[in-house]
Design an enzyme around this catalytic site. Structure first.
Site, mmCIF file in Angstrom:
data_model
loop_
_atom_site.group_PDB
_atom_site.id
_atom_site.type_symbol
_atom_site.label_atom_id
_atom_site.label_comp_id
_atom_site.label_asym_id
_atom_site.label_seq_id
_atom_site.Cartn_x
_atom_site.Cartn_y
_atom_site.Cartn_z
ATOM 1 N N ASN A 1 0.876 -1.178 0.000
ATOM 2 C CA ASN A 1 0.000 0.000 0.000
ATOM 3 C C ASN A 1 0.908 1.221 0.000
ATOM 4 O O ASN A 1 1.470 1.582 1.029
ATOM 5 C CB ASN A 1 -0.889 -0.016 1.257
ATOM 6 N N TRP A 2 1.036 1.833 -1.174
ATOM 7 C CA TRP A 2 1.958 2.968 -1.299
ATOM 8 C C TRP A 2 1.381 4.253 -0.700
ATOM 9 O O TRP A 2 2.072 5.250 -0.611
ATOM 10 C CB TRP A 2 2.288 3.217 -2.770
ATOM 11 N N GLU B 1 -6.933 4.817 7.634
ATOM 12 C CA GLU B 1 -6.712 6.228 7.302
ATOM 13 C C GLU B 1 -7.941 6.807 6.605
ATOM 14 O O GLU B 1 -8.311 7.961 6.840
ATOM 15 C CB GLU B 1 -5.447 6.373 6.436
ATOM 16 N N GLY C 1 2.802 -0.964 4.361
ATOM 17 C CA GLY C 1 2.847 0.448 3.987
ATOM 18 C C GLY C 1 4.292 0.880 3.765
ATOM 19 O O GLY C 1 4.879 0.642 2.714
ATOM 20 N N GLY C 2 4.883 1.473 4.794
ATOM 21 C CA GLY C 2 6.235 2.045 4.710
ATOM 22 C C GLY C 2 7.270 1.131 4.071
ATOM 23 O O GLY C 2 8.022 1.563 3.178
ATOM 24 N N SER D 1 3.362 -1.853 10.502
ATOM 25 C CA SER D 1 4.814 -1.859 10.693
ATOM 26 C C SER D 1 5.444 -3.224 10.408
ATOM 27 O O SER D 1 6.425 -3.600 11.060
ATOM 28 C CB SER D 1 5.177 -1.367 12.103
HETATM 29 C C1 PEP Z 1 -0.889 0.321 6.136
HETATM 30 O O1 PEP Z 1 -1.149 1.506 6.260
HETATM 31 O O2 PEP Z 1 -1.632 -0.424 5.488
HETATM 32 C C2 PEP Z 1 0.321 -0.184 6.784
HETATM 33 C C3 PEP Z 1 0.364 -1.440 7.076
HETATM 34 O O3 PEP Z 1 1.318 0.748 7.027
HETATM 35 P P1 PEP Z 1 2.744 0.450 7.694
HETATM 36 O O4 PEP Z 1 3.263 -0.837 7.137
HETATM 37 O O5 PEP Z 1 3.588 1.615 7.304
HETATM 38 O O6 PEP Z 1 2.523 0.363 9.168
#
Ligand code: PEP
Length: 278
Positions: free
Chosen positions: A37-38, A123, A256-257, A235
């Site tokens: 998920n960019w 979000e 995400g990140g 994360s």
């Molecule tokens: C997300 O927002 O779907 C997500 C898992 O973000 P992150 O990996 O950055 O916690």
């Protein structure tokens, strides 16, 4: 560093549970996914570079969800690369078409090569006031169009601390899946306190929560719940992916990140690809 007896035993139990259940094929024919998920990141040039650098695998379903305006170029880059990577949207509207400025329909997503769509990300629930009934409408619309919804659920830190996790998740599941017969969707368990914070859920906690989610899905879908993939998100990264991959009810990750850099995303794909789980 010395390991305490307690953590040694915990690791041993986790390994035995993960490997034994895995070899008994309790996971049935659940598909394993590593999904990026960019969010609102990347330019056109960075997108091209990402698909050049990435090494996908046939043993795990890799899905990349770029921002809407990068979907079509991403589709072309994937085609050009010949790599087995699938495309997904980050959001979709519940209506077929019409006067909805700034929105994207299921037909538009399909037109540019999408097979998947993220629905109900925390979000969007926070910034765009999406609630379970809106999520439900979007899931129905996506299923009708032949897109696979990746339905996000998860509790806040406050809800976790007041022991409301199960209640919140059950309510999100019943809301999002109200009057839906098809089980062709993916659930992403994303505890809000773990998203973008670096404070990932331990694999043991995630497994326990996933098993609970599956028990709710069983109430709703009976035996079909056995083949629904439940992904962990929050994360997740190259270092903790191996722990998640050993758990019997974790069929991959929504990232995400750590999905923004091809190298770290690749590392996670390798971990979840069959045969690399160790
Ligand atoms: C997300 O927002 O779907 C997500 C898992 O973000 P992150 O990996 O950055 O916690």
């Amino acid at each position: 560093m010395e390991q305490s007896i307690e953590s040694y035993i915990k690791n041993l139990v986790r390994d035995v549970i993960g490997q034994t259940l895995g070899s008994l094929q309790i996971q049935g024919d659940r598909q394993t996914y590593v999904i990026a998920n960019w969010k609102m990141n990347k330019t056109l040039a960075e997108t091209a570079e990402f698909f050049q650098e990435i090494n996908s695998s046939n043993d795990v379903t890799v899905v990349v969800c770029p921002p809407a305006q990068l979907l079509y170029p991403a589709h072309l880059f994937i085609k050009q690369s010949g790599k087995p990577v699938h495309l997904g949207g980050q959001n979709v509207h519940w209506a077929d078409k019409g006067a909805y400025t700034g929105e994207t329909s299921t037909a538009m997503l399909k037109d540019v090569g999408c097979e998947y769509v993220i629905i109900g990300h925390s979000e969007r629930r926070q910034y765009a006031s999406e609630d379970d009934s809106l999520v439900n409408m979007k899931v129905k619309q996506s299923l009708m169009a032949g897109l696979t919804p990746i339905i996000c659920i998860g509790e806040t830190l406050e809800q976790k601390n007041s022991l409301q996790t199960e209640e919140v998740l059950a309510s999100q599941l019943f809301g999002a899946l109200n009057k839906i017969d098809s089980s062709h969707f993916i659930i992403a368990y994303e505890p809000i306190w773990a998203i973008g914070t670096g404070q990932s859920a331990t694999a043991e906690l995630a497994q326990q929560t996933h098993a609970y989610i599956r028990s709710v899905l069983k109430q709703m879908f009976g035996e079909k719940a056995e083949s629904i993939s439940i992904l962990y998100g929050g994360s997740a990264n190259q270092s903790n992916a191996a722990e998640y991959s050993k758990m019997p009810d974790i069929e991959g990750v929504l990232v995400g990140g750590a999905s923004l850099k091809a190298k770290s995303f690749d590392g996670m794909i390798k971990v979840f690809a069959k045969g690399d789980q160790n």
